[in-house]
Design a protein around this motif. Structure first.
Motif, PDB file in Angstrom:
ATOM      1  N   VAL A 115      31.326  42.387  41.276  1.00 61.51           N
ATOM      2  CA  VAL A 115      30.783  41.285  42.065  1.00 61.51           C
ATOM      3  C   VAL A 115      31.619  40.041  41.748  1.00 61.51           C
ATOM      4  CG1 VAL A 115      28.432  42.070  42.426  1.00 61.51           C
ATOM      5  CG2 VAL A 115      29.023  40.927  40.271  1.00 61.51           C
ATOM      6  N   THR A 171      30.086  37.032  46.653  1.00 63.66           N
ATOM      7  CA  THR A 171      28.646  36.780  46.631  1.00 63.66           C
ATOM      8  C   THR A 171      28.266  35.378  47.087  1.00 63.66           C
ATOM      9  OG1 THR A 171      28.668  36.069  44.315  1.00 63.66           O
ATOM     10  CG2 THR A 171      28.337  38.423  44.747  1.00 63.66           C
ATOM     11  N   HIS A 219      19.888  32.767  45.858  1.00 61.12           N
ATOM     12  CA  HIS A 219      19.810  33.861  44.883  1.00 61.12           C
ATOM     13  C   HIS A 219      19.031  33.509  43.624  1.00 61.12           C
ATOM     14  CE1 HIS A 219      22.584  35.910  47.446  1.00 61.12           C
ATOM     15  NE2 HIS A 219      23.460  34.939  47.337  1.00 61.12           N
ATOM     16  N   LEU A 229      22.510  41.081  48.973  1.00 59.17           N
ATOM     17  CA  LEU A 229      23.232  41.080  47.693  1.00 59.17           C
ATOM     18  C   LEU A 229      22.367  41.372  46.482  1.00 59.17           C
ATOM     19  CD1 LEU A 229      25.597  38.019  48.253  1.00 59.17           C
ATOM     20  CD2 LEU A 229      26.289  40.410  47.961  1.00 59.17           C
ATOM     21  N   ASN A 242      24.311  32.628  42.862  1.00 59.95           N
ATOM     22  CA  ASN A 242      25.134  33.837  42.797  1.00 59.95           C
ATOM     23  C   ASN A 242      26.051  33.767  41.590  1.00 59.95           C
ATOM     24  OD1 ASN A 242      26.581  31.699  44.213  1.00 59.95           O
ATOM     25  ND2 ASN A 242      28.194  33.217  44.549  1.00 59.95           N
TER      26      ASN A 242
END
Lengths: 519, 267, 210
Positions: free
Chosen positions: A124, A150, C199, A209, A241
């Motif tokens: 990643v 990402t 995220h 993701l 990320n």
């Protein structure tokens, strides 16, 4: 590059994604034809410009921070060898492993080797300019290793098999509808009912993701800063990320240019105030992660850093251009650049677009590489970039310097001098004496003849055709100021201040007439 | 005060009315104007195009023409030429290793002022209408050129002077700090991008409904005016000096000596 | 010649003109002059601007506040060194809802992914930028626990609030694993429009204990 044992190595140019494959005007012509692109870019650059201006205006000491930032980077360049060694000592002492890479190929091989050692076939990635510069993703792909971007914008670009067009917002050239269409087309399992609402699209990226983050064993990152006195690395990001990649995998491989160092921990206080406000126009970015080698029980236990030269030593060797290495990749210069705003990043060819790219790319590769000599001319020298630069890189001066490097690199090499060469030489002759300029000006009435009855010149040949493609030139006056002054002066009976005698001293003016004569 | 006029090559050859207006303003304030006849050009076209070697004789000529004690200050009706004299001349001399030229160029640069800079900072003009008799009953918009704004840091000196012109109707130009796209040889080497920038500038000018656009740099005005003319616009350009020099008795003429305005709308 | 020697030697060759490192002008602000009330007010303003939720409460009310924020959470994680007294209101010491992460028994990533919320302390905060800094101390735990659960509840003590960044970084040991947090996760990648929540934790609750 070949080196001989025992001989001191010479600074060497870089390789990788640093080249304009076609000249800037050619590429710009194509990009300018894309109305959607221009609309997207205009909207995005204006939005971020306004945000930046607002948060910069909040700080009473912005200029002092810029001064400090500029001086710190100057000190880094002056002391680069010792600072690199100091960083290496500290990072290594805490369990990190340092690798040195002369160029893109060497860096790619090191990273691929480290991934292979883990037995994994996927990594990643956090958005990183250095890995884009060396073309790491493509190389890993060739080696059978999948690299997953990402960062949301990088993901968009990767899914679309496109190239980034901005260093901070790589998908700045795409609007929400275009992004929705890319997701629907390229993202496995994307909800067919996906809307183009940015928050909905961000959630789709999260879903896409999440699994990768939670299971990845290897991450690859860049670094925004490296602190020599502690051996600490920093990554500045927004989405989380970065935190995912820097925290959850077992192995972390960072690729960083050798110029990213800061001497001390204290210096971070300057750059963490300059960078977020200059880049996203925020007081502070949502997340910044710092790590120093390995911390037992927290984060990756296998920590590597690849220190990349790839032309930086060559840029450093250029005394006038050296300060381009001060760049902290904030992208403020491209957001204020009137040229970038209209062409977008792809026109620059290299990983580094905009004003900084126009100087950095040719400095890293040498002016003669591919079409990189066209990049320093991609500016009207308006100076907006210099004003916006948080570390005060004098981009206009370096652009001019690189233009002279380009002109000088061709001297004596061309069989036939270009129109520009001939014109500049002739102009130099005419403009280096008042007497000669006066003589040339005697020809002004000829221009009036060329202009015709509507008193404008609408078509010129050769290089000047660029001017008349969208602009008229007014008919020249019947008489130059110089001529008028001399005649008025003679009429007034003063000392001879004629245009034909450059040695004549300054002379008292007659009362200037006040009206032009209608022609 | 004895003031040396640096007309600049473009004004000398193409816009003599601008230089005459400059002389008129300074004399109206009671100063003596001289014209060092050896002058030609600042050489910024050469420097900005990378032809440093060819720039050197041009710069040396300028320094020779102005390196004299015969005047107190020098003035030019051009921000970019003054910026060149102040910043580029010493820089090029240094790059060529000519320390003597560098020192003389620095001395000349220190004595050289852009017109509004001289008027406001040195000659104490705060009200153009009252002190210069400036009268210009037209709707005008103003484009601050990049070099004046960012290299010379002229700030609002030019617009302050304009605002105090009697009769003027000054319309603010949207996105005024955006470059017009001239950039010297940039306008030829990157003609497409330059034209795109010019288009936006012209559209902003048109949006103000002004009869003309003024500014402190003849080169930018030639570029903007050339674009407006090509587009068939009725808006023209006129140098700031000509507006300041314009009075009720002696109104300004249009650039390029094409016609005389007698106080009526210019076109 | 190794790459290391080669690069260092290239850099030395590039610096043949021996440029001098300048004195660093540190005339920027080193400290702010705000009192505690003003610091809290500024921090709250900035956090709210980032779309974090903020509550300023007397220290004695922290447990109740935490409990109420955890009301809807099926599970939450705390670092082993978190002040147990502050969890008094959750009515769940040692129950299945509360998970404790410790160096001796760290939770797996998959386990963390199944947990709704995380409660941590903090090392220092910066009012001007709305930034909370975690340095991995015992009351904050390792980085993964404040990252994977979707809801982060973070307690900031008034005494730990500084005015500007230089003051805050002066209190931090940079060799620790440091995370600087300014609001919930966000992105501006689509048309430069800021969207909160990607995220990292999509919900950030800050409890300022005074």
């Amino acid at each position: 590059m070949t080196t001989f044992l025992g001989m001191p190595a010479l600074p060497a140019f870089g390789s990788g994604n640093l080249f304009a494959g076609e000249s800037f005007p050619t590429a710009a012509h194509r990009e300018l034809g894309n109305a959607q692109l221009r609309a997207n870019l205009g909207h995005a650059t204006h939005t971020i410009r306004d945000k930046r201006q607002a948060v910069v205006a909040e700080l009473p000491d912005w200029e002092q921070l810029r001064d400090a930032g500029s001086a710190i980077k100057q000190a880094v360049m002056a002391r680069l060898p010792e600072l690199l060694e100091e960083f290496e000592t500290n990072f290594t002492a805490r369990g990190g492993v340092i690798h040195w890479a002369r160029d893109a190929r060497e860096a790619n091989e090191i990273v691929a080797g480290l991934v292979r050692d883990t037995g994994e076939t996927e990594v990643v990635k956090i958005k990183s300019m250095a890995t884009q510069e060396i073309g790491l993703n493509e190389y890993l792909e060739e080696q059978g290793i999948g690299a997953f971007e990402t960062d949301l914008a990088e993901l968009i670009v990767q899914l679309d098999h496109d190239k980034p067009s901005h260093i901070l917002v790589p998908a700045i050239h795409k609007n929400r509808t275009e992004i929705r269409d890319i997701f629907l087309r390229e993202m496995p399992g994307a909800d067919p009912a996906l809307t183009d609402d940015p928050s909905v699209l961000a959630m789709a990226a999260r879903e896409h993701l999440r699994r990768k983050f939670l299971t990845a064993k290897v991450a690859v990152s860049g670094a925004n800063f490296a602190l020599a006195d502690s051996g600490t690395l920093a990554v500045v990001e927004s989405e989380g990320n970065g935190r995912m990649c820097l925290t959850l995998p077992e192995t972390l491989i960072t690729v960083m240019g050798i110029e990213k160092l800061l001497p001390t921990w204290q210096d971070l206080e300057v750059f963490m105030q300059l960078l977020p406000r200059s880049s996203t126009g925020e007081r502070m970015n949502p997340y910044t992660s710092l790590w120093t080698g390995v911390t037992e029980g927290d984060g990756p236990q296998n920590v590597h850093l690849v220190l990349l030269d790839n032309g930086r030593s060559a840029a450093l060797a250029d005394e006038m251009g050296r300060s381009a290495l001060h760049c902290i990749r904030c992208s403020a210069c491209m957001n204020v650049c009137p040229v970038y705003e209209r062409t977008g990043g792809h026109a620059y060819g290299s990983t580094y677009p905009g004003p900084i790219g126009a100087i950095l790319s040719p400095l890293l590769t040498g002016i003669e590489a591919e079409e990189n000599n066209s990049l320093p001319y991609a500016s009207s020298l308006c100076g907006a970039c210099y004003d916006a630069c948080p570390v005060k890189i004098n981009i206009p001066d370096i652009l001019v310097h690189l233009r002279s490097v380009d002109v000088d690199s061709k001297r004596g090499k061309k069989k036939v001098p270009s129109q520009m060469d001939v014109g500049m030489k002739a102009a130099s002759w005419a403009l280096s004496s008042g007497k000669r300029l006066g003589l040339v000006e005697k020809g002004l009435p000829l221009g009036r003849l060329a202009a015709g009855p509507d008193r404008k010149i609408t078509k010129l040949p050769g290089i000047a055709a660029g001017w008349t493609q969208s602009r008229d030139i007014p008919a020249p006056p019947a008489q130059s100021f110089r001529d008028w002054w001399a005649k008025e002066h003679r009429n007034a009976g003063g000392a001879p201040g004629t245009p034909g005698t450059p040695e004549a001293g300054p002379s008292r003016t007659p009362s200037p007439d006040t009206k032009e004569t209608p022609q | 005060m004895r003031i040396a006029l640096f007309a600049t090559c473009i004004v000398d050859a193409m816009y003599p009315a601008t230089a005459k207006a400059t002389v008129r303003i300074l004399e109206r304030l009671g100063h003596e104007v001289v014209f060092p006849s050896g002058q030609a050009c600042c050489g910024q076209m050469h420097v900005n195009s990378g032809y440093l070697k060819e720039a050197v004789p041009v710069i040396a000529n300028h320094v020779a023409a102005f390196d004299t004690a015969d005047y107190d200050v020098a003035v030019a009706p051009s921000g970019s030429c003054v910026a060149s004299v102040k910043h580029q001349h010493p820089m090029v001399a240094r790059a060529c290793g000519d320390a003597a030229l560098e020192a003389r160029a620095t001395a000349v640069g220190t004595k050289t002022y852009e017109l509004s800079e001289l008027l406001v900072d040195v000659l104490g003009v705060t009200d153009a209408g009252a002190q210069l008799g400036s009268y210009f009953p037209h709707r005008v918009t103003y484009h601050p050129s990049c070099h004046g704004m960012r290299l010379l840091r002229l700030g609002d000196r030019q617009s302050r002077l304009l605002r105090t012109v009697q009769g003027i109707d000054l319309a603010e130009l949207p996105e005024q700090d955006q470059c017009c796209g001239f950039g010297g040889t940039f306008s030829m080497k990157n003609a497409d991008v330059s034209s795109a920038m010019l288009q936006d500038k012209a559209a902003n000018i048109e949006s103000t409904g002004a009869e003309l656009c003024t500014g402190g740099d003849a080169s930018c005005l030639m570029h903007i005016g050339g674009g407006l003319s090509r587009q068939g616009s009725s808006t023209t350009t006129l140098h700031l000096a000509e507006i300041l020099a314009s009075t009720m008795e002696e109104p300004a003429s249009v650039i390029g000596e094409v016609r005389v305005s007698t106080g009526k709308a210019l076109r | 010649m190794t790459a290391r020697e080669d690069i260092l030697s290239r850099i030395r060759a590039a610096l043949q003109d021996s440029p001098q490192a300048p004195q660093i002008p540190r005339e920027y602000r080193a400290a702010s002059e705000l009192d505690t009330d003003a610091l809290i007010e500024l921090l709250v303003d900035r956090l709210v601007d980032y779309k974090a939720q903020v509550a300023v409460v007397p220290e004695a009310e922290v447990p109740a506040r935490i409990a109420s924020l955890l009301d809807g959470a099926r599970s939450f994680v705390v670092p082993e060194g978190f002040d147990a007294g502050w969890l008094a209101g959750t009515g769940d010491d040692g129950g299945s809802r509360r998970r404790v992460d410790s160096p001796a028994a760290p939770l797996s990533v998959a386990e963390l992914d199944g947990i709704d919320a995380v409660v941590t302390g903090s090392a220092v905060a910066v009012a001007e930028t709305g930034t909370i800094i975690l340095d991995g101390s015992a009351n904050q735990g390792r980085r993964a626990i404040s990252l994977v659960p979707d809801h982060h509840i973070c307690v900031v003590k008034a005494a730990d609030i500084t005015g500007i960044l230089p003051e805050a970084l002066g209190r931090i040991d940079g060799t620790r694993p440091v995370t600087m947090i300014s609001g919930p996760s966000a992105t501006s990648d689509i048309e430069l429009e800021r969207v909160e929540g990607v995220h990292g934790p999509r919900r950030l609750d800050v409890i300022i204990a005074r």
